[in-house]
Design a protein around this motif. Structure first.
Motif, mmCIF file in Angstrom:
data_model
loop_
_atom_site.group_PDB
_atom_site.id
_atom_site.type_symbol
_atom_site.label_atom_id
_atom_site.label_comp_id
_atom_site.label_asym_id
_atom_site.label_seq_id
_atom_site.Cartn_x
_atom_site.Cartn_y
_atom_site.Cartn_z
ATOM 1 N N GLN A 159 0.851 -1.021 -0.011
ATOM 2 C CA GLN A 159 -0.005 0.071 -0.064
ATOM 3 C C GLN A 159 0.865 1.077 -0.017
ATOM 4 N N ASN A 160 2.250 1.280 -0.511
ATOM 5 C CA ASN A 160 2.904 2.383 -0.466
ATOM 6 C C ASN A 160 2.685 3.259 -1.787
ATOM 7 N N THR A 161 1.686 3.150 -2.198
ATOM 8 C CA THR A 161 1.510 3.913 -3.465
ATOM 9 C C THR A 161 0.142 4.640 -3.079
ATOM 10 N N GLY A 162 -0.255 5.742 -4.036
ATOM 11 C CA GLY A 162 -1.702 6.472 -3.769
ATOM 12 C C GLY A 162 -1.515 7.749 -3.021
ATOM 13 N N PRO A 163 -2.593 7.896 -2.155
ATOM 14 C CA PRO A 163 -2.666 9.139 -1.391
ATOM 15 C C PRO A 163 -1.714 9.138 -0.097
ATOM 16 N N ILE A 164 -0.871 8.427 0.018
ATOM 17 C CA ILE A 164 -0.053 8.454 1.193
ATOM 18 C C ILE A 164 0.602 9.776 1.557
ATOM 19 N N GLN A 165 0.992 10.310 0.524
ATOM 20 C CA GLN A 165 1.889 11.766 0.675
ATOM 21 C C GLN A 165 0.582 12.781 1.262
ATOM 22 N N ASP A 166 -0.605 12.638 0.691
ATOM 23 C CA ASP A 166 -1.759 13.598 1.207
ATOM 24 C C ASP A 166 -1.903 13.383 2.731
ATOM 25 N N ALA A 167 -1.905 12.038 3.132
ATOM 26 C CA ALA A 167 -2.126 11.790 4.622
ATOM 27 C C ALA A 167 -1.324 12.304 5.316
ATOM 28 N N PHE A 168 0.021 12.607 4.963
ATOM 29 C CA PHE A 168 0.830 13.567 5.849
ATOM 30 C C PHE A 168 0.626 15.092 5.629
ATOM 31 N N ASN A 169 0.532 15.504 4.430
ATOM 32 C CA ASN A 169 0.422 17.008 4.005
ATOM 33 C C ASN A 169 -0.886 17.541 4.487
ATOM 34 N N VAL A 170 -1.993 16.757 4.714
ATOM 35 C CA VAL A 170 -3.147 17.523 5.155
ATOM 36 C C VAL A 170 -3.036 18.052 6.438
ATOM 37 N N ARG A 171 -1.850 17.781 7.297
ATOM 38 C CA ARG A 171 -1.620 18.469 8.508
ATOM 39 C C ARG A 171 -1.034 19.648 8.441
ATOM 40 N N PHE A 172 -0.578 19.981 7.207
ATOM 41 C CA PHE A 172 0.071 21.135 7.020
ATOM 42 C C PHE A 172 -1.181 22.262 6.246
ATOM 43 N N GLY A 173 -2.306 21.829 6.081
ATOM 44 C CA GLY A 173 -3.253 22.602 5.384
ATOM 45 C C GLY A 173 -2.916 22.495 3.950
ATOM 46 N N ILE A 174 -2.488 21.314 3.474
ATOM 47 C CA ILE A 174 -2.141 21.209 1.948
ATOM 48 C C ILE A 174 -3.436 20.419 1.497
ATOM 49 N N ASN A 175 -4.092 20.858 0.707
ATOM 50 C CA ASN A 175 -5.206 20.139 0.124
ATOM 51 C C ASN A 175 -4.956 18.773 -0.622
ATOM 52 N N ALA A 176 -5.917 17.693 -0.222
ATOM 53 C CA ALA A 176 -5.467 16.386 -0.595
ATOM 54 C C ALA A 176 -6.169 16.246 -2.058
ATOM 55 N N ASN A 177 -5.163 15.478 -2.845
ATOM 56 C CA ASN A 177 -5.728 15.260 -4.359
ATOM 57 C C ASN A 177 -7.138 14.658 -4.615
ATOM 58 N N GLY A 178 -7.937 15.304 -5.046
ATOM 59 C CA GLY A 178 -9.260 14.801 -5.142
ATOM 60 C C GLY A 178 -9.965 14.834 -4.004
ATOM 61 N N ASN A 179 -9.566 15.871 -2.961
ATOM 62 C CA ASN A 179 -10.554 16.160 -1.796
ATOM 63 C C ASN A 179 -10.812 14.865 -1.237
ATOM 64 N N ALA A 180 -10.168 13.991 -1.054
ATOM 65 C CA ALA A 180 -10.534 12.621 -0.282
ATOM 66 C C ALA A 180 -10.682 12.835 1.287
ATOM 67 N N PHE A 181 -9.858 13.964 1.744
ATOM 68 C CA PHE A 181 -10.025 14.038 3.237
ATOM 69 C C PHE A 181 -10.781 15.451 3.277
ATOM 70 N N ASN A 182 -12.116 15.343 3.596
ATOM 71 C CA ASN A 182 -12.671 16.817 3.591
ATOM 72 C C ASN A 182 -13.688 16.501 4.789
ATOM 73 N N SER A 183 -13.355 15.892 5.769
ATOM 74 C CA SER A 183 -13.965 16.137 6.968
ATOM 75 C C SER A 183 -13.413 16.677 7.950
ATOM 76 N N ALA A 184 -13.907 17.167 9.283
ATOM 77 C CA ALA A 184 -13.039 17.776 10.499
ATOM 78 C C ALA A 184 -12.020 17.037 10.852
ATOM 79 N N GLU A 185 -12.161 15.637 10.950
ATOM 80 C CA GLU A 185 -10.966 14.939 11.520
ATOM 81 C C GLU A 185 -9.664 14.812 10.826
ATOM 82 N N TYR A 186 -9.690 15.665 9.448
ATOM 83 C CA TYR A 186 -8.518 15.633 8.825
ATOM 84 C C TYR A 186 -8.254 16.939 8.781
ATOM 85 N N GLY A 187 -8.497 17.918 9.597
ATOM 86 C CA GLY A 187 -8.177 19.269 9.863
ATOM 87 C C GLY A 187 -6.591 19.365 9.929
#
Length: 514
Positions: A287-315
């Motif tokens: 599972q080392n591909t896909g949106p793993i980069q987004d999983a870290f970067n949402v913590r910096f206020g960086i939008n996830a590709n495809g808006n996959a993390f769009n609820s409050a717990e991913y703020g």
């Protein structure tokens, strides 16, 4: 006359008395034996419950930290109150003591004990003088306390005087004997609400040395000068060996899907559900591909590709200062959206994120020397605003500076290039219940595990955990979606050398084994 004799011969009245008289010794004997069996059973239960209580109280203190032996002794001496009945001495208390916590085997009061690093796999195998070396912890406390996982408590045998006269049946037989009890308890540790990530121990020792300057994980956690060394964590390519500084993923909870998106969401969320035991974790590969980069970067206020993390717990975190600018409003966005990574310009004039170390002499160039340019970072982002004077003589960790900015309301202060630490207004609201810039994971001694035949590129199970740890993310993860390097500072670990900041995740339980 003959008739009288014949009547007497056939008269059965009073025969019960004769039978009772004949059987009376046996009846009395069996009654006494039953009473003795009940008494000795109760005595053994009292002693066994006492041994169990002492062992459990001590095991709860065996966390691998300095002073564990002394704390275990204190727990047995002060937290346990038991007594025994039916011994030759009658009713009496079971006591322990505190002889100093310097011996791996000792005794005090009614008990003796030994601290163990392992126990036999078979319950029928007793720990005796002949095999103690295999199971006893090291006799040097600084080593032995770290490896102690179990304690064996033995209650001193107490005399039991039987009522049943054994000497009456067999000449010379004793009418009394001793009754004792033994208990073995251990300390199991785990974490809950933890992210499914593992890191290969950057400080793993192999034959007494490592590539981190021969510093152990415990020493690193206890020394700020070592904790501020920047560590570059990397994913491992297909079929490559895992080594210090590599990271991977643990099997997420069953409620999470098998796909990369489900794993990424479990890493990205501020409310993870996973629980993991220090005695063994399972890896999740493929599972080392896909949106793993987004999983870290949402913590910096960086939008996830495809808006996959769009609820409050991913703020995002409350402080996302990262040295980025879009040429817009100074908060990393253009005013009407939360920016994607490729929309940001890093290290633009006047904007500066937490910098790398000056040199990287350790771990093959992936661990710095801890000498980062604090003065330029501060002057770029905060000008003449003051900071603790002690930082002029002892350089702070990046995490200390990050927390100081939040505590002293400096997050909104603009750098000379206009960047602030507050997330863009169009992003999700910051998560303030937890520190989103901290990454949690299990520390594995990957080299030792692979040498033992474990395939970390496969879905391996029951891998022992060296410690659970927290790391501070110093900058967003760059690169394509299959993940780039993750730059972190070590913050804390569980167990010996830890500062206790992870205690709210811990689920420590003493457990009886024998």
């Amino acid at each position: 006359m003959l008739r009288t004799i014949r009547a007497f011969w056939h008269d059965q009245r009073g025969i019960a008395l004769i039978l009772v008289s004949v059987m009376l010794p046996a009846i009395i004997g069996f009654s006494l034996l039953a009473i003795d069996m009940s008494r000795v059973n109760n005595l053994h239960n009292d002693l066994q419950k006492g041994a169990d209580a002492f062992a459990l109280a001590a095991a709860a203190e065996l966390d691998g930290r300095t002073g564990a032996w002394a704390r275990a002794e204190r727990a047995m001496a002060t937290l346990v109150s038991n007594e025994s009945n039916f011994s030759t001495a009658g009713r009496g208390p079971l006591t322990a003591g505190q002889p100093g916590g310097t011996q791996r085997c000792n005794s005090a009061g009614s008990i003796s004990w030994c601290f163990l690093k392992a126990i036999p796999p078979n319950d029928g195998t007793k720990i005796t003088t002949a095999n103690q070396a295999t199971y006893l912890a090291n006799s040097t406390p600084s080593i032995g306390e770290a490896e102690t996982r179990f304690i064996q408590v033995t209650v001193a045998p107490t005399g039991f005087a039987a009522i049943f006269p054994a000497s009456f049946i067999t000449a010379g037989a004793s009418d009394g004997f001793n009754v004792g009890a033994v208990a073995v308890a251990g300390f199991t540790s785990g974490v809950c609400n933890y992210t499914p990530v593992f890191m290969c121990n950057p400080f793993e020792m192999v034959n007494g040395t490592n590539t981190a300057g021969n510093v152990t994980l415990e020493q690193a956690a206890a020394d700020p000068a070592i904790r501020r060394r920047l560590i570059e964590l990397r994913l491992v390519g297909n079929n490559a060996a895992y080594g210090p500084g590599n990271f991977g993923f643990l099997a997420p909870p069953d409620s999470v899907g098998d796909g990369a998106q489900g794993l990424a969401q479990t890493i990205a969320t501020s409310t993870p559900l996973g629980c993991y035991s220090a005695e063994g974790v399972s890896t999740k590969t493929g599972q080392n591909t896909g949106p793993i980069q987004d999983a870290f970067n949402v913590r910096f206020g960086i939008n996830a590709n495809g808006n996959a993390f769009n609820s409050a717990e991913y703020g995002p975190a409350a402080n996302v200062r990262k040295g980025a600018s879009t040429g817009g409003n100074g908060n990393g966005g253009n005013g009407n959206q939360c920016p994607s990574y490729n929309q940001l310009t890093f290290d633009a004039a006047g904007n500066m994120g937490l910098p790398l170390d000056a040199t990287t002499p350790y771990m093959g160039g992936r661990m710095g020397d801890g000498n980062w340019d604090f003065s330029t970072y501060w002057s770029t982002n905060f000008g003449s605003i003051g900071y603790p004077s002690s930082w002029n003589t002892t350089k702070p960790t990046r995490y200390e500076v990050y927390k100081y900015e939040i505590a002293n309301n400096l997050v909104t202060h603009a750098s000379t290039g206009g960047e602030v630490g507050t997330p863009p207004a169009a992003c999700l609201a910051p998560v303030t219940t937890v520190d989103r810039r901290l990454l949690y994971g299990a520390i594995l001694d990957c080299q030792a595990l692979e040498a033992a035949g474990n395939d970390l590129n496969g879905n391996s199970s029951n891998l022992p955990v060296e410690a659970f740890a927290s790391f501070f993310l110093t900058q967003p993860v760059s690169g394509a979606n299959n993940g780039g390097s993750v730059f972190v500072e070590l913050v804390d670990i569980t167990g010996r050398g830890g500062a206790g900041t992870l205690d709210n995740f811990l689920r420590d339980e003493p457990q009886l084994y024998r």
